[in-house]
Design an enzyme around this catalytic site. Structure first.
Site, short mmCIF file in Angstrom:
data_model
loop_
_atom_site.label_atom_id
_atom_site.label_comp_id
_atom_site.label_asym_id
_atom_site.label_seq_id
_atom_site.Cartn_x
_atom_site.Cartn_y
_atom_site.Cartn_z
N CYS A 210 4.64 -11.82 1.72
CA CYS A 210 4.83 -11.14 3.01
C CYS A 210 4.54 -12.07 4.18
O CYS A 210 5.15 -11.95 5.24
CB CYS A 210 3.92 -9.92 3.11
SG CYS A 210 4.35 -8.59 1.97
N HIS B 89 -2.34 -28.62 2.23
CA HIS B 89 -1.93 -27.26 2.63
C HIS B 89 -1.91 -26.32 1.43
O HIS B 89 -2.43 -25.20 1.51
CB HIS B 89 -0.55 -27.32 3.28
CG HIS B 89 -0.03 -25.98 3.71
ND1 HIS B 89 -0.41 -25.36 4.88
CD2 HIS B 89 0.83 -25.13 3.08
CE1 HIS B 89 0.19 -24.19 4.96
NE2 HIS B 89 0.95 -24.02 3.89
#
Length: 438
Positions: free
Chosen positions: A50, A99
């Site tokens: 999402c 990351h």
């Protein structure tokens, strides 16, 4: 081999943009098929949730590999490269690794330390493996990332009293309605997120649960679990008159709460408050409905405001997690740099041996019959020349293997000597035990 990343998330793009990058089963299969056909890409893992869509890939050429990723994301979303640039991040190799480690540790999530992202990374990696889209480097990278995610949660307890999307949705409803005791919630969608949200609402005083889902059987099952009632999907609009809270999280590719079927019902409430929280991507609820008196509408981005208030409590855990990640990054980068360097050293040795043997054959043919002693002297001289010429490049490469510039030196040597690196050889190195531990 380089690790590439092209992505966007809740920090760089609003939900109206992110929903254009949502993947379902079929589109994910097509994406992997596309990347497997691209000569510039060696392996791919697609992480789509999402809050983010990120494509991790490996390539032997940074620029051409990055170009493939950008072209795909532009084509998939229907956005021009110029439009995409505002939202897209494409960090360098080492930043991409860092990351991913921060993502699995829960440090890059909307809900700090959330547990769901670790499972989502596992699922994304498994989907890539099943599609035969990953490679040795990505295998090691994702196994290491999953290991780090587990280690951070074990050692820092960053997920204690976890803040999840469902919990945050409930907090937002409480801010608007006050006490939730005796309120009625309508949950649209009967998946895991809907169940978690309903459970959280029940724990906070909700009296009545209404469940609507495209599969009526699933709606019945979920309603039964919460002593609620099920409503057929085509009748959900009429039930909005009864609800105080609407939580919607379906996998639909279009609005399910629309102006044409829901506006009259919402207007008939005559300003009575209703909280509509849309935690789906793409969105389920038509944002045009928020102009109706008494309608308070929030999408997944709005949940960030609730999350921010809880960040200060977790600063200590964040610092601990960052230290763990820094240590693990150092070890992984050393391995990755050696991965770049070792095949180049092997190829350089092979090139030297090939040149030596070729020139020896030519020299012996020209000299004709010579003694064994003369042949040994000539062979020794050729061997010494090759060894001395290659000695410094190989020593320097080995020394640089443990630095952050190892891959750059390897690339320069590869280009200077015109070396061809066997992809299978790289993949063999990429399947070392640098991955999941413990």
């Amino acid at each position: 081999m380089y690790v590439l990343l092209a992505g966007l998330n809740h920090r760089t793009a609003p939900v109206s943009i992110r929903e254009r990058f949502a993947f379902c089963g079929t589109s994910l299969d097509h994406a992997y098929a596309y990347f497997k056909d691209q000569a510039e890409i060696e392996g791919t893992v697609i992480l789509a949730t999402c809050n983010r869509t990120e494509i991790y890939a490996t390539s032997r050429d940074i620029e051409s590999g990055m170009k493939v990723l950008r072209q795909f994301m532009s084509g998939y979303s229907g956005m021009t490269n110029q439009e995409l640039e505002q939202y897209l991040y494409q960090p360098n190799c080492y930043q991409a690794i860092s990351h991913l480690f921060r993502v699995t540790a829960g440090l890059d999530s909307m809900i700090l330390g959330e547990a769901q992202i670790l499972g989502q990374v596992k699922d994304a990696y498994q989907a890539s493996v099943q599609a035969h889209a990953s490679d040795g480097v990505l295998n090691s990278l994702f196994l290491k990332a999953i290991y780090i995610g587990k280690k951070v949660r074990t050692e820092t307890r960053i997920d204690q009293r976890p803040l999840s999307v469902p919990f945050t949705a409930v907090e937002l409803a409480r801010q608007i309605l006050g006490d939730l005791q005796g309120k009625t919630v309508m949950v649209i969608g009967a998946g895991e997120m809907s169940e978690l949200t309903t459970q959280c609402l029940m724990e906070n005083g909700i009296r009545t649960v209404i469940v609507s889902n495209r599969s009526y059987d699933k709606a019945l099952a979920m309603a039964s679990a919460f002593n609620g009632r099920a409503v057929r999907f085509d009748l959900l609009a009429s039930e909005l008159n009864e609800a105080d809270i609407v939580i919607s999280c379906t996998a639909a590719s279009h609005y399910v709460v629309r102006e044409d079927n829901c506006r009259p019902v919402l207007q008939a409430r005559q300003g009575r408050k209703i909280i509509m929280i849309d935690i789906a991507v793409p969105r389920d609820i038509d944002p045009g409905l928020k102009d109706i008196d008494g309608v308070f509408m929030y999408d997944i981005d709005d949940l960030q405001n609730v999350v921010d208030a809880n960040h200060l409590e977790k600063q200590k855990s964040i610092r601990q997690a960052e230290r763990i990640i820094a240590a693990e990054i150092s070890g992984f980068n050393q391995w990755l740099d050696s991965l770049y360097v070792v095949p180049v050293i092997k190829a350089l040795k092979a090139r030297g041996e090939d040149i030596k043997q070729k020139e020896l054959r030519r020299a012996f043919n020209r000299l004709g019959k010579i003694s064994e002693q003369e042949e040994r002297v000539i062979s020794s001289m050729a061997n010494t020349i090759i060894n001395q010429l290659l000695h410094s490049p190989m020593i320097n490469l080995k020394e640089m293997a443990g630095s952050s510039q190892g891959h750059l030196y390897a690339e320069v040597v590869k280009n200077l000597f015109g070396l061809q690196i066997d992809v299978e050889e790289l993949n063999k190195y990429g399947t070392s035990d640098i991955g999941e531990q413990g």
